[in-house]
Scaffold this motif. Structure first.
Motif: not given
Length: 189
Positions: A85-102
């Motif tokens: 999938x393409x994932x992202x945010x629809x509010x607040x113009x946040x940039x999606x990033x790949x999650x760290x192990x944390x």
């Protein structure tokens, strides 16, 4: 035309915005409409999540409302369907990033789908039909009409997530196995 130069909108032209039409909404719509008329290329390096060993590359080409996605990945579980999938945010113009192990908040050593959502957001576009990796690799190309998917733009705010891995003898189709942050390649030139 001088009004367009004043705003430094490279997508403006005298047919789309005149001095009488310089409301913020009209300028934004003219910029978006003309930007969609440019062919833009994006790339994304696929990086392993959850120690899956999955790697690869993605190229996305946006030509008007048509988005062509090409994914080449290796290290996937052979013979299994891998949702992507393409994932992202629809509010607040946040940039999606790949999650760290944390992001592994339950401490089980895996970043599950729900644990990754605060980093990469919701599904904006399923890249279906989902491919099967007969030998552990995929070479997937498909073109999507995104005219009704305004939330996808700008594409460089989003990521591609590949899913599917066996854990303790059970294939978990939703488990993220790779992530790729989308980057602009040619800015439409």
């Amino acid at each position: 035309m001088a009004a367009c130069a004043m705003f430094l909108f490279t997508a403006c032209n005298e047919d789309s915005v005149g001095p009488q039409d310089m409301t913020a909404q009209n300028v934004q719509e003219a910029h978006r409409t003309n930007s969609l008329n440019l062919k833009k290329t994006y790339t994304a390096d696929i990086m392993s999540l959850n120690n899956s060993g999955v790697t690869g590359t993605t190229t996305l080409t946006l030509d008007g409302n048509m988005l062509t996605v090409h994914i080449m990945a290796t290290g996937l579980e052979p013979g299994m369907v891998h949702p992507q999938h393409i994932h992202g945010f629809t509010e607040n113009n946040n940039n999606a990033i790949c999650p760290p192990m944390s992001a592994d908040t339950d401490g089980d050593g895996l970043v599950e789908l729900v644990e990754g959502i605060p980093f990469y957001g919701a599904v904006l576009l399923p890249l279906d039909p989902f491919p099967t990796a007969p030998d552990g690799s995929i070479d997937y190309t498909r073109t999507f009409d995104i005219s009704d998917k305004v939330a996808l733009l700008p594409l460089q705010n989003n990521v591609i997530v590949l899913h599917g891995m066996t854990v303790d003898g059970e294939y978990i189709a939703t488990l993220p196995v790779a992530c790729a942050e989308i980057k602009t390649m040619n800015n439409g030139k």
